[in-house]
Enzyme design. Sequence first.
Site, PDB file in Angstrom:
ATOM      1  N   TYR A 187      -2.204  -1.224  10.451  1.00  0.00           N
ATOM      2  CA  TYR A 187      -2.140  -1.344   8.988  1.00  0.00           C
ATOM      3  C   TYR A 187      -0.810  -0.807   8.460  1.00  0.00           C
ATOM      4  CZ  TYR A 187      -3.882  -1.070   4.135  1.00  0.00           C
ATOM      5  OH  TYR A 187      -4.067  -1.221   2.782  1.00  0.00           O
TER       6      TYR A 187
ATOM      7  N   SER B 273       0.877  -1.181   0.000  1.00  0.00           N
ATOM      8  CA  SER B 273       0.000   0.000   0.000  1.00  0.00           C
ATOM      9  C   SER B 273       0.908   1.223   0.000  1.00  0.00           C
ATOM     10  CB  SER B 273      -0.838  -0.005   1.278  1.00  0.00           C
ATOM     11  OG  SER B 273      -1.435   1.257   1.507  1.00  0.00           O
TER      12      SER B 273
HETATM   13  P1  NAD Z   1     -11.258  -6.284  -0.368  1.00  0.00           P
HETATM   14  O1  NAD Z   1     -11.895  -6.175   0.988  1.00  0.00           O
HETATM   15  O2  NAD Z   1     -12.105  -6.158  -1.595  1.00  0.00           O
HETATM   16  O3  NAD Z   1     -10.428  -7.641  -0.463  1.00  0.00           O
HETATM   17  C1  NAD Z   1      -9.800  -8.237   0.641  1.00  0.00           C
HETATM   18  C2  NAD Z   1      -9.728  -9.730   0.423  1.00  0.00           C
HETATM   19  O4  NAD Z   1      -9.060 -10.325   1.550  1.00  0.00           O
HETATM   20  C3  NAD Z   1     -11.118 -10.397   0.321  1.00  0.00           C
HETATM   21  O5  NAD Z   1     -11.086 -11.410  -0.657  1.00  0.00           O
HETATM   22  C4  NAD Z   1     -11.286 -10.996   1.711  1.00  0.00           C
HETATM   23  O6  NAD Z   1     -12.169 -12.105   1.729  1.00  0.00           O
HETATM   24  C5  NAD Z   1      -9.859 -11.416   2.017  1.00  0.00           C
HETATM   25  N1  NAD Z   1      -9.626 -11.679   3.429  1.00  0.00           N
HETATM   26  C6  NAD Z   1      -9.833 -10.857   4.488  1.00  0.00           C
HETATM   27  N2  NAD Z   1      -9.544 -11.518   5.624  1.00  0.00           N
HETATM   28  C7  NAD Z   1      -9.130 -12.762   5.271  1.00  0.00           C
HETATM   29  C8  NAD Z   1      -8.698 -13.912   6.002  1.00  0.00           C
HETATM   30  N3  NAD Z   1      -8.636 -13.920   7.333  1.00  0.00           N
HETATM   31  N4  NAD Z   1      -8.355 -15.016   5.302  1.00  0.00           N
HETATM   32  C9  NAD Z   1      -8.439 -15.049   3.943  1.00  0.00           C
HETATM   33  N5  NAD Z   1      -8.837 -13.984   3.207  1.00  0.00           N
HETATM   34  C10 NAD Z   1      -9.181 -12.874   3.879  1.00  0.00           C
HETATM   35  O7  NAD Z   1     -10.131  -5.164  -0.369  1.00  0.00           O
HETATM   36  P2  NAD Z   1      -9.136  -4.637  -1.509  1.00  0.00           P
HETATM   37  O8  NAD Z   1      -9.338  -3.181  -1.523  1.00  0.00           O
HETATM   38  O9  NAD Z   1      -9.226  -5.404  -2.758  1.00  0.00           O
HETATM   39  O10 NAD Z   1      -7.733  -4.941  -0.798  1.00  0.00           O
HETATM   40  C11 NAD Z   1      -6.840  -5.968  -1.202  1.00  0.00           C
HETATM   41  C12 NAD Z   1      -5.440  -5.620  -0.723  1.00  0.00           C
HETATM   42  O11 NAD Z   1      -5.054  -4.375  -1.282  1.00  0.00           O
HETATM   43  C13 NAD Z   1      -5.306  -5.480   0.795  1.00  0.00           C
HETATM   44  O12 NAD Z   1      -4.076  -6.034   1.217  1.00  0.00           O
HETATM   45  C14 NAD Z   1      -5.316  -3.975   0.991  1.00  0.00           C
HETATM   46  O13 NAD Z   1      -4.631  -3.596   2.154  1.00  0.00           O
HETATM   47  C15 NAD Z   1      -4.590  -3.529  -0.256  1.00  0.00           C
HETATM   48  N6  NAD Z   1      -4.838  -2.130  -0.631  1.00  0.00           N
HETATM   49  C16 NAD Z   1      -6.105  -1.684  -0.958  1.00  0.00           C
HETATM   50  C17 NAD Z   1      -6.281  -0.339  -1.293  1.00  0.00           C
HETATM   51  C18 NAD Z   1      -7.648   0.237  -1.664  1.00  0.00           C
HETATM   52  O14 NAD Z   1      -7.779   1.459  -1.740  1.00  0.00           O
HETATM   53  N7  NAD Z   1      -8.668  -0.559  -1.940  1.00  0.00           N
HETATM   54  C19 NAD Z   1      -5.184   0.515  -1.293  1.00  0.00           C
HETATM   55  C20 NAD Z   1      -3.922   0.020  -0.969  1.00  0.00           C
HETATM   56  C21 NAD Z   1      -3.758  -1.308  -0.640  1.00  0.00           C
END
Ligand code: NAD
Length: 260
Positions: free
Chosen positions: A155, A142
Amino acid sequence: MLANKTAVVTGSTSGIGLGCARAFAAQGANVVINGLGDADEIEQTRAAIEADFGVRCNYSPANMLHGEEIAGMISDAEKAFGSVDILVNNAGIQHVSPLDEFPIEKWDAIIAINLSSAFHAIRAALPGMKERGWGRVINTASAHALVASPYKAAYVAAKHGVAGLTKTVALEVAEQGITVNAICPGYVWTPLVEAQIPDTMKARNMTEEEVKKDVMLKAQPTKEFVTVDQVAGYAVFLCSDTASAITGSIMPIDGGWTAQ
Ligand code: NAD
C-alpha cells in the site's frame, strides 16, 4: 460550476469515491461511477445520483486489475457523454502483513489496483483533455504517499508511486490546461472503518471513543476522522478555476498526521 463536464471516478460504489461522484454531480457534472459490489445496490446508487442532482450517471464495471478494461471505461464514457474532463483515480485496496510473509498475489493486486490503474486511466483520458485544453486529474493517494507504517509495504509503495506519477504527468501537461494532483487523506470515516469498531471494542475491552482515539487515530493529532465530504469538497475545489495554478501537488488532508 461543473455543468457540461463529465467526471469519471474509479472505485466509487462506496466511501470516498462515491462522495466525490455525488459532489461532482451536485455541481452539475455528468458522472461515471465504477467499482465492485452487489448489482442491485450499485443500480440504486447510480439512480440516486440522477434523481438527486438531475444529471446523467453511468456505471462502468471495469475491473481496475485490467488495463484494457480501464481504457474501455474511458472510451465508453467519451462515447456516452462526449468527453472525460475530470478523472479521479480512487479505487484502492489494502492488505496488512509483515513483508517476509506478504502474499505475492496481494502485492501484485495492490500495485495493480492502487497504482497501475491510475496510469492506465490517465493514459486513456489525456488525449481528449489535451484536445479540449482542459482537464482535471485527481489521484486519491493517502498520508501513506508521504510517510510509511509497518506491515503495509504494498500500500505504501503504491501510494508513494501515485505521488511520483502525479508529479510526472503534471509536468508533462502543465501548459495544456490540465492539472494533476494527489489528495492524501489520513483516516477517513467510511463505512469500512465504522464496521471495524464493534469488534475492536470487544477485542480490546475499550469504549467506542477509546477505540477511535487510542487505536485508530493514534497518529492523527486532531483525534478526529477526516470526513468523506471534506475529501470530496477538496476534489471539487481542485476542479475550480481558482485551483488552476495547483498542479503536481501532493496535498495532505490528514488532521496533522504528516506534520509530525
Ligand atoms: P472503500 O472500500 O469504501 O472504496 C474502495 C472502492 O474501490 C470501492 O468502490 C471498491 O468497489 C473499489 N474497488 C476495489 N477493488 C476494485 C477493482 N479491482 N476494480 C474496481 N474497483 C475496485 O474505501 P475508501 O476508504 O473509500 O477508499 C477509497 C480510496 O481512498 C482508496 O484508494 C484508499 O486507499 C484511499 N484512502 C482511504 C482512507 C481511509 O481512511 N478510508 C485513507 C487514505 C486513503
